[in-house]
Structures are given as C-alpha cells and as structure tokens.
Scaffold this motif. Structure first.
Motif, PDB file in Angstrom:
ATOM      1  N   TRP A  37      21.349 101.930  -5.939  1.00  0.00           N
ATOM      2  CA  TRP A  37      21.139 102.611  -7.249  1.00  0.00           C
ATOM      3  C   TRP A  37      19.537 102.671  -7.325  1.00  0.00           C
ATOM      4  N   GLU A  38      19.149 103.678  -8.247  1.00  0.00           N
ATOM      5  CA  GLU A  38      18.002 103.768  -8.529  1.00  0.00           C
ATOM      6  C   GLU A  38      17.984 104.432 -10.246  1.00  0.00           C
ATOM      7  N   TYR A  39      16.737 103.959 -10.772  1.00  0.00           N
ATOM      8  CA  TYR A  39      16.487 104.222 -12.183  1.00  0.00           C
ATOM      9  C   TYR A  39      15.674 105.311 -12.200  1.00  0.00           C
ATOM     10  N   VAL A  40      15.823 106.561 -12.899  1.00  0.00           N
ATOM     11  CA  VAL A  40      15.133 107.611 -12.983  1.00  0.00           C
ATOM     12  C   VAL A  40      15.133 107.950 -14.614  1.00  0.00           C
ATOM     13  N   LYS A  41      13.992 107.656 -15.070  1.00  0.00           N
ATOM     14  CA  LYS A  41      13.712 107.923 -16.663  1.00  0.00           C
ATOM     15  C   LYS A  41      14.407 109.200 -17.557  1.00  0.00           C
ATOM     16  N   ASP A  42      13.777 110.292 -16.853  1.00  0.00           N
ATOM     17  CA  ASP A  42      14.455 111.576 -17.086  1.00  0.00           C
ATOM     18  C   ASP A  42      15.341 112.385 -16.142  1.00  0.00           C
ATOM     19  N   ILE A  43      16.424 112.558 -16.391  1.00  0.00           N
ATOM     20  CA  ILE A  43      17.436 113.295 -15.781  1.00  0.00           C
ATOM     21  C   ILE A  43      16.917 114.471 -15.363  1.00  0.00           C
ATOM     22  N   HIS A  44      16.092 115.422 -16.122  1.00  0.00           N
ATOM     23  CA  HIS A  44      15.559 116.610 -15.770  1.00  0.00           C
ATOM     24  C   HIS A  44      14.619 116.755 -14.513  1.00  0.00           C
ATOM     25  N   ASP A  45      14.148 115.637 -14.446  1.00  0.00           N
ATOM     26  CA  ASP A  45      13.473 115.488 -13.087  1.00  0.00           C
ATOM     27  C   ASP A  45      14.240 115.330 -11.731  1.00  0.00           C
ATOM     28  N   LEU A  46      15.270 114.487 -12.010  1.00  0.00           N
ATOM     29  CA  LEU A  46      16.281 113.976 -10.966  1.00  0.00           C
ATOM     30  C   LEU A  46      17.085 115.316 -10.454  1.00  0.00           C
ATOM     31  N   ILE A  47      17.437 116.046 -11.514  1.00  0.00           N
ATOM     32  CA  ILE A  47      18.506 117.430 -10.795  1.00  0.00           C
ATOM     33  C   ILE A  47      17.808 118.296  -9.677  1.00  0.00           C
ATOM     34  N   PRO A  48      16.761 118.892 -10.137  1.00  0.00           N
ATOM     35  CA  PRO A  48      15.686 119.526  -8.888  1.00  0.00           C
ATOM     36  C   PRO A  48      15.752 118.836  -7.817  1.00  0.00           C
ATOM     37  N   LYS A  49      15.356 117.558  -7.835  1.00  0.00           N
ATOM     38  CA  LYS A  49      15.160 116.849  -6.424  1.00  0.00           C
ATOM     39  C   LYS A  49      16.582 116.747  -5.737  1.00  0.00           C
ATOM     40  N   LEU A  50      17.768 116.459  -6.660  1.00  0.00           N
ATOM     41  CA  LEU A  50      18.915 116.208  -5.767  1.00  0.00           C
ATOM     42  C   LEU A  50      19.196 117.656  -5.127  1.00  0.00           C
ATOM     43  N   LYS A  51      19.048 118.942  -5.950  1.00  0.00           N
ATOM     44  CA  LYS A  51      19.260 120.206  -5.100  1.00  0.00           C
ATOM     45  C   LYS A  51      18.428 120.196  -4.122  1.00  0.00           C
ATOM     46  N   GLU A  52      17.280 120.015  -4.171  1.00  0.00           N
ATOM     47  CA  GLU A  52      16.139 120.090  -2.782  1.00  0.00           C
ATOM     48  C   GLU A  52      16.841 119.514  -1.817  1.00  0.00           C
ATOM     49  N   GLU A  53      17.494 118.319  -1.999  1.00  0.00           N
ATOM     50  CA  GLU A  53      18.132 117.379  -0.986  1.00  0.00           C
ATOM     51  C   GLU A  53      19.532 117.803  -0.437  1.00  0.00           C
ATOM     52  N   ASN A  54      19.952 119.143  -1.048  1.00  0.00           N
ATOM     53  CA  ASN A  54      21.320 119.633  -0.604  1.00  0.00           C
ATOM     54  C   ASN A  54      22.379 118.973  -1.165  1.00  0.00           C
ATOM     55  N   TRP A  55      22.150 118.398  -2.346  1.00  0.00           N
ATOM     56  CA  TRP A  55      23.201 118.185  -3.188  1.00  0.00           C
ATOM     57  C   TRP A  55      23.635 118.865  -4.109  1.00  0.00           C
ATOM     58  N   GLN A  56      24.990 119.169  -4.235  1.00  0.00           N
ATOM     59  CA  GLN A  56      25.337 120.176  -5.245  1.00  0.00           C
ATOM     60  C   GLN A  56      25.788 119.164  -6.585  1.00  0.00           C
ATOM     61  N   VAL A  57      25.196 119.684  -7.619  1.00  0.00           N
ATOM     62  CA  VAL A  57      25.296 119.092  -9.009  1.00  0.00           C
ATOM     63  C   VAL A  57      26.156 119.613  -9.700  1.00  0.00           C
ATOM     64  N   PHE A  58      27.088 118.700 -10.279  1.00  0.00           N
ATOM     65  CA  PHE A  58      28.204 118.950 -11.024  1.00  0.00           C
ATOM     66  C   PHE A  58      28.374 118.193 -12.354  1.00  0.00           C
ATOM     67  N   ALA A  59      28.197 118.786 -13.522  1.00  0.00           N
ATOM     68  CA  ALA A  59      28.378 117.864 -14.759  1.00  0.00           C
ATOM     69  C   ALA A  59      29.998 117.685 -14.887  1.00  0.00           C
ATOM     70  N   VAL A  60      30.307 116.360 -15.259  1.00  0.00           N
ATOM     71  CA  VAL A  60      31.654 116.313 -15.682  1.00  0.00           C
ATOM     72  C   VAL A  60      31.833 116.458 -16.997  1.00  0.00           C
ATOM     73  N   GLU A  61      32.214 117.564 -17.738  1.00  0.00           N
ATOM     74  CA  GLU A  61      32.012 117.939 -19.013  1.00  0.00           C
ATOM     75  C   GLU A  61      33.044 118.797 -19.627  1.00  0.00           C
ATOM     76  N   GLN A  62      33.268 119.053 -20.834  1.00  0.00           N
ATOM     77  CA  GLN A  62      34.145 120.101 -21.305  1.00  0.00           C
ATOM     78  C   GLN A  62      33.332 121.176 -21.791  1.00  0.00           C
ATOM     79  N   VAL A  63      33.338 122.359 -21.041  1.00  0.00           N
ATOM     80  CA  VAL A  63      32.218 123.373 -21.192  1.00  0.00           C
ATOM     81  C   VAL A  63      33.268 124.719 -21.074  1.00  0.00           C
ATOM     82  N   GLU A  64      32.889 125.966 -21.568  1.00  0.00           N
ATOM     83  CA  GLU A  64      33.597 127.158 -21.286  1.00  0.00           C
ATOM     84  C   GLU A  64      33.232 127.274 -19.805  1.00  0.00           C
ATOM     85  N   ASN A  65      34.354 127.878 -19.182  1.00  0.00           N
ATOM     86  CA  ASN A  65      34.492 128.329 -17.697  1.00  0.00           C
ATOM     87  C   ASN A  65      34.417 127.050 -16.906  1.00  0.00           C
TER      88      ASN A  65
END
Length: 183
Positions: free
Chosen positions: A80-108
């Motif tokens: 595990w790792e603590y990351v203060k701001d999720i907005h900094d984490l998402i681009p890092k995950l994508k750069e590392e070839n992780w597909q990022v999905f929110a688990v949420e009720q949204v349109e489409n």
C-alpha cells in the motif's frame, strides 16, 4: 462435510505472499471515512492477491488499531501507499499502463456483468457519502456500476469492493490474465 480448521487452510506466509504473482488489480480508496471499510478492503485484497492499495485524501493509513480490527493482519501482506491527492495518482497509473475505472453510478457506466478486462486495472472507490469526485470520474477511462434492483441503490464500500474484485478476479482468471491456477 467437515468444517476445516484454520490450520488446514493453504495459507501463504507473509514473505511468500509478497513474492507471489499478484492479480493485476490495484485499489484506490479516496476520502474513505470508515477505518473498518479500509481494513475490510485490505482483507479482501489479501484474499485475491491484489497488487496494491492506494490510500488517498482523508483515508487513514496503517498502522491503526481500527483498521487492524477488520484487516486482521492484511496490512502486513498487501502493498500500500499513501497519496495525498488522487488527481496526482491517476495520471501516474495511466503512464504505468493501468486502465483506471471508477466504481460509481454515472451516465453511460458499464454494468459490471458486461465488462471484460483486457489489461491491468486500477479501481477507484470514493467517499461513503459523496462517492467518487466528478473531477476524478473525468480523469478515468470509464466507470463500472454494480447493478442494484432494490430501493436504496447504495452498497457499503467494502461490500462494493468485494463484489467488484471477485467478479474481475474470475474474469481475469478465465481470460488467463492471472497466473493462478484456481479451479
């Protein structure tokens, strides 16, 4: 049938767990208030050899007595790792070839039963009351929704995590994305 004793279960020792090939799923917990939810997600992640958990925003981190109550030692096995701001984490995950999905009720949103994973996944779970922030949803590759038929249309975050991880674990195993041989 006879109930198995804990000593009869095929348990990995901590070092063996750390060395084991992980399921290509990372969990991102953003602004989770309940320490019991955090501990439960650790325990689920241990059960399915999840690669890593990110704890963001106000989400508490181990060591913590309340997290330990439900994690039952899984904070010692799951990375595990603590990351203060999720907005900094998402681009890092994508750069590392992780597909990022929110688990949420949204349109489409893609209903979980219709989703087929094709690459490593990072799953974002948001605050118990407010859910995943809209700004985070906009950064994600998509959203997964657990179909619900009742009145509330609301599940506890630890329950949601368990459902999603189990479903994706099975699909990844079937597609050969996991190296586990569980029948």
């Amino acid at each position: 049938m006879r109930k198995l004793a804990t000593s009869e279960l095929p348990r990995l020792e901590i070092e063996a767990f750390k060395q084991a090939t992980k399921t290509p799923i990372r969990i991102v917990l953003d602004d989770i208030r309940s320490l019991h939810n955090v501990g439960s997600v650790f325990r689920t992640s241990d059960a399915f050899l999840i690669d890593k958990i990110y704890l963001c925003g106000i989400t508490a981190t181990p060591p913590n007595k309340e997290i330990h109550k439900t994690a039952l030692g899984a904070t010692e096995t799951v990375a595990w790792e603590y990351v203060k701001d999720i907005h900094d984490l998402i681009p890092k995950l994508k750069e590392e070839n992780w597909q990022v999905f929110a688990v949420e009720q949204v349109e489409n949103a893609t209903f979980l039963q219709h989703f087929e994973p094709s690459k490593p996944l990072a799953l974002v779970f948001g605050n118990e009351v407010k859910g995943v922030q809209q700004s985070v949803i906009e950064m994600c590759d998509g959203c997964l929704e657990i179909p619900q038929l009742g009145h509330k249309h609301s599940l506890n975050i630890s329950v949601s995590c368990g459902i999603v991880v189990w479903d994706l674990f099975q699909k990844m195993e079937h597609l050969g994305l996991n190296s586990l041989n569980i029948k």
